[in-house]
Design a protein around this motif. Structure first.
Motif, short mmCIF file in Angstrom:
data_model
loop_
_atom_site.label_atom_id
_atom_site.label_comp_id
_atom_site.label_asym_id
_atom_site.label_seq_id
_atom_site.Cartn_x
_atom_site.Cartn_y
_atom_site.Cartn_z
N HIS A 1 55.09 44.13 27.51
CA HIS A 1 53.72 44.60 26.96
C HIS A 1 52.69 43.31 26.18
CE1 HIS A 1 56.71 42.48 23.44
NE2 HIS A 1 55.36 43.22 22.45
N GLU A 2 53.19 41.90 26.74
CA GLU A 2 52.03 41.27 26.60
C GLU A 2 51.32 40.61 27.66
OE1 GLU A 2 54.57 38.50 22.63
OE2 GLU A 2 54.77 38.42 24.46
N PHE A 3 51.51 41.27 28.31
CA PHE A 3 50.65 41.48 29.64
C PHE A 3 49.09 40.55 29.62
CE2 PHE A 3 48.57 42.67 33.94
CZ PHE A 3 49.26 41.69 35.04
N TYR A 4 48.43 41.66 29.31
CA TYR A 4 47.31 40.34 28.81
C TYR A 4 46.87 39.29 28.28
CZ TYR A 4 48.96 40.16 23.46
OH TYR A 4 49.45 39.93 22.81
N PHE A 5 48.42 38.22 28.47
CA PHE A 5 47.95 37.10 28.20
C PHE A 5 47.72 36.55 29.71
CE2 PHE A 5 50.52 36.88 24.59
CZ PHE A 5 49.91 35.85 23.46
N VAL A 6 48.82 37.92 30.95
CA VAL A 6 48.51 37.00 32.30
C VAL A 6 47.17 37.89 32.54
CG1 VAL A 6 49.32 37.58 34.88
CG2 VAL A 6 50.86 37.22 32.98
N ALA A 7 46.50 38.81 31.82
CA ALA A 7 45.31 38.95 32.35
C ALA A 7 44.15 38.43 31.91
CB ALA A 7 44.76 40.40 31.47
N GLY A 8 44.06 37.67 30.55
CA GLY A 8 43.76 36.69 30.03
C GLY A 8 43.42 35.58 31.50
N LEU A 9 44.89 35.13 32.00
CA LEU A 9 44.42 33.40 32.78
C LEU A 9 44.05 34.18 33.82
CD1 LEU A 9 48.36 32.62 31.93
CD2 LEU A 9 45.79 31.49 30.72
N LEU A 10 43.70 35.34 34.80
CA LEU A 10 43.37 35.77 35.85
C LEU A 10 41.56 35.71 35.16
CD1 LEU A 10 45.79 38.24 36.99
CD2 LEU A 10 45.71 36.09 37.71
N VAL A 11 41.31 36.02 34.37
CA VAL A 11 39.90 35.86 33.63
C VAL A 11 39.42 34.74 33.53
CG1 VAL A 11 38.18 36.74 31.99
CG2 VAL A 11 40.19 38.35 32.61
N MET A 12 40.31 33.43 33.30
CA MET A 12 40.20 32.61 32.92
C MET A 12 40.13 31.61 34.37
SD MET A 12 41.84 30.99 29.43
CE MET A 12 41.24 29.07 30.12
N ALA A 13 41.00 31.91 35.35
CA ALA A 13 40.97 31.21 37.06
C ALA A 13 39.63 31.91 37.03
CB ALA A 13 41.75 32.15 37.51
N GLY A 14 39.17 33.60 37.10
CA GLY A 14 38.26 33.61 38.02
C GLY A 14 36.54 33.33 37.12
N LEU A 15 36.03 32.75 35.56
CA LEU A 15 35.39 32.60 34.90
C LEU A 15 35.24 30.68 35.79
CD1 LEU A 15 35.86 33.91 31.10
CD2 LEU A 15 34.00 34.58 33.34
N GLY A 16 36.76 30.08 36.06
CA GLY A 16 36.31 28.44 36.23
C GLY A 16 36.09 28.54 37.78
N LEU A 17 36.10 29.45 38.52
CA LEU A 17 35.55 29.08 39.90
C LEU A 17 34.65 29.79 39.66
CD1 LEU A 17 37.35 29.54 42.59
CD2 LEU A 17 37.36 31.75 42.95
N PHE A 18 33.99 30.73 39.26
CA PHE A 18 32.15 30.54 39.27
C PHE A 18 31.79 29.49 38.28
CE2 PHE A 18 32.47 35.57 38.42
CZ PHE A 18 33.43 36.01 39.82
N LEU A 19 31.88 28.93 37.47
CA LEU A 19 31.29 27.63 36.89
C LEU A 19 31.38 26.60 37.67
CD1 LEU A 19 30.84 25.99 34.78
CD2 LEU A 19 33.21 25.52 33.71
N PHE A 20 33.07 26.07 38.85
CA PHE A 20 33.06 24.78 39.23
C PHE A 20 32.47 25.54 40.48
CE2 PHE A 20 36.80 23.85 37.29
CZ PHE A 20 36.47 22.59 36.94
N THR A 21 31.76 26.83 41.26
CA THR A 21 30.96 26.97 42.36
C THR A 21 29.42 26.77 42.39
OG1 THR A 21 32.18 28.43 43.25
CG2 THR A 21 30.24 28.78 44.04
N SER A 22 29.16 27.32 40.55
CA SER A 22 27.78 26.82 40.49
C SER A 22 26.85 25.80 40.46
CB SER A 22 27.53 28.01 39.23
OG SER A 22 26.18 28.12 38.81
N ALA A 23 28.45 24.85 39.98
CA ALA A 23 28.02 23.46 40.18
C ALA A 23 28.21 22.34 40.52
CB ALA A 23 29.00 23.18 38.16
N LEU A 24 29.29 22.64 41.48
CA LEU A 24 29.68 21.44 42.83
C LEU A 24 29.87 22.69 43.43
CD1 LEU A 24 31.77 19.86 40.28
CD2 LEU A 24 29.34 18.52 41.50
N GLY A 25 29.23 23.87 43.81
CA GLY A 25 29.68 24.69 45.20
C GLY A 25 31.24 24.90 45.37
#
Length: 506
Positions: free
Chosen positions: A77-101
């Motif tokens: 019932h705490e799967f929202y932690f996993v979902a939050g980590l996936l959201v962070m991974a996606g945002l991190g990918l966007f951040l690094f791509t926008s900054a450093l390709g």
């Protein structure tokens, strides 16, 4: 007149990248070693959680529906932690791509890491680029069979280890390893290892760049993430063209260097102290590029970075190392191929200095990505630290909604689920809230109102609440009610708001 059909299919030409040394190659070695060590060794790390609890530091326990990460335990019932980590991974990918390709693709993507590892084996057995090219083109012979077989055998061992390491994340690693040796492991474990062995062997050994170009969606998404201010691997055509075998000669002073944002520990290419920004001097010969193809020969994707930005480029930066070596040999400044922002090209071509690297990184869009990423991370940490060690869910029985006893008392039934997240069994005491002091609580098939809940488990019980015949809670149609649970050892409490149905419903 017959029409000749032209096939649009182009057979793959194998790529044999040459080995290169330099800052970015060393960084890739360290990243590859770190990521492979994390992947292969993590299932063997131990973490003491107490008796009757798994002691594997990181484990996805599908049988008991738990995810363990060192001291953190995630329930279903705490799967929202996993979902939050996936959201962070996606945002991190966007951040690094926008900054450093595409730094993710060039340094930490599993396809890149395992392809690099397979190339190390291939190069060790068959030799560097020229030797592997000759071996590929020559007819089959005993020597070719021996070298190819040795390469494929080592690839297969790596692939088996990769598949084996993956299944170790889902159960106790030492136990499963022992079961593999004795052939007592579940069939699904062997099937999973077989599937992952095959995909690792094929993707890392034979498909390589085709996975990145044709199978991965990220090269097509990156266009929306990058712009002219993104620092990415690029060729300074204004400096390198026209290509030729001669050396470029400038009329500028010898102490001037080409300015540009430098990444990592490479020699800084900046004006000498006290000197003004370097300006392009008139050219009296060909550009700095001597058309040696060193950048092409080291590229694992087989592209020519001098052709401009391409979907196939994973920005691994090996072409930077190769070109810098050539520039040093011919006495020209490094940085002909470099991490640059395309928006700086006109300014550099006109003799100006490019914007500092931090300005390209610290842009509003990147700051917004980072702020959102950090907000999600802080929210997850806050939720993690405030979550209780005991929990309760209450589901009223609706058929019937209440029962009238022989003495006129009104009884409601509830299915109660108690969760104990501690590493040892705990006694939980159930009681109605202060507003229902005249309501009696009983637990089916148990004496008293205390339930012993096993360690790291949940217990489901049927609870009965009985109200006296003439009490307000018994005569009202519905009354809000709070049910409390208390850990009698730690004193921790939790509550759930529910309702009590009276005989007004009759």
């Amino acid at each position: 007149m017959s029409e000749q059909t032209t096939s649009l299919y182009a057979a793959r030409e194998p790529i044999f990248p040459r080995r290169v040394s330099g800052f970015f190659r060393r960084m890739k070695w360290w990243i590859m070693a770190a990521t492979l060590a994390i992947y292969y060794l993590t299932p063997w790390l131990r973490w003491d959680r107490g008796p009757n609890m798994p002691d594997q530091a990181v484990m996805i326990d599908l049988a008991n529906r738990r995810f363990y990460f060192f001291w953190i335990e995630i329930w279903p019932h705490e799967f929202y932690f996993v979902a939050g980590l996936l959201v962070m991974a996606g945002l991190g990918l966007f951040l690094f791509t926008s900054a450093l390709g595409r730094v993710w693709c060039g340094y930490t993507c599993p396809q890149t890491v395992w392809t690099d590892l397979f190339l190390v084996v291939e190069r060790w057995v068959q030799g560097d680029r020229n030797a592997r090219l000759r071996l590929h083109k020559e007819a089959w012979s005993a020597r070719k069979v021996r070298l190819k077989s040795a390469t494929w055998a080592l690839w297969l061992l790596i692939a088996v280890a990769t598949g084996g390491a993956w299944v170790f994340y889902f159960t106790d690693a030492p136990t499963l390893a022992r079961d593999f040796v004795t052939l007592d492991a579940p069939g699904v474990a062997y099937a999973t290892i077989g599937l992952l062995t095959a995909t690792t062997f094929v993707f890392g050994g034979f498909m390589r760049e085709q996975v990145c170009i044709y199978m991965c969606p990220w090269p097509r998404i990156q266009g929306a993430m990058m712009d002219d201010n993104t620092l990415t691997v690029a060729y300074r055509d204004w400096r390198g063209e026209p290509r030729g075998k001669g050396l470029r000669r400038r009329e500028a002073a010898a102490d001037l260097r080409v300015a540009g944002p430098q990444i990592g520990g490479r020699s800084p290419i900046i004006p000498m102290p006290g000197a003004p920004a370097a300006k392009a001097a008139p050219l009296t010969g060909p550009g700095d590029c001597i058309d040696c193809n060193a950048c092409v020969n080291v590229c694992p994707m087989g592209i020519d970075i001098r052709d401009g930005q391409q979907m196939a480029c994973i920005t691994c930066a090996l072409c930077i190392d190769a070109c810098d070596q050539v520039m040093e040999k011919i006495g020209r400044p490094r940085g002909l191929i470099d991490y640059v922002a395309l928006s700086d090209a006109p300014r550099e071509a006109a003799g100006g200095a490019p914007a500092p690297a931090w300005r390209h990184v610290m842009r509003p869009r990147n700051i917004a990505y980072f702020a959102t990423w950090a907000a999600v991370g802080v929210g997850l940490l806050f939720a993690l630290f405030i979550r209780p060690e005991i929990e309760m869910t209450v589901a009223p029985i609706r058929n019937p909604t209440f029962v009238t006893l022989a003495d006129g008392s009104i009884r409601n039934a509830y299915d109660v689920r108690l969760r104990n997240k501690h590493g040892e069994a705990r006694p939980f005491r159930l009681a109605p809230g202060p507003a229902a002091t005249d309501v009696a609580l009983a637990i089916e098939n148990r004496d008293g109102n205390v339930v012993e809940v096993p360690a790291d488990a949940q217990e489901r019980v049927r609870v009965y609440l009985t109200a006296p015949p003439e009490s307000g809670i018994a005569t009202d149609e519905r009354t809000a009610l709070r049910l409390w649970v208390e850990d009698t050892i730690s004193g921790e409490r939790a509550h759930v708001d529910t309702s009590f149905n009276g005989r007004e419903n009759e």
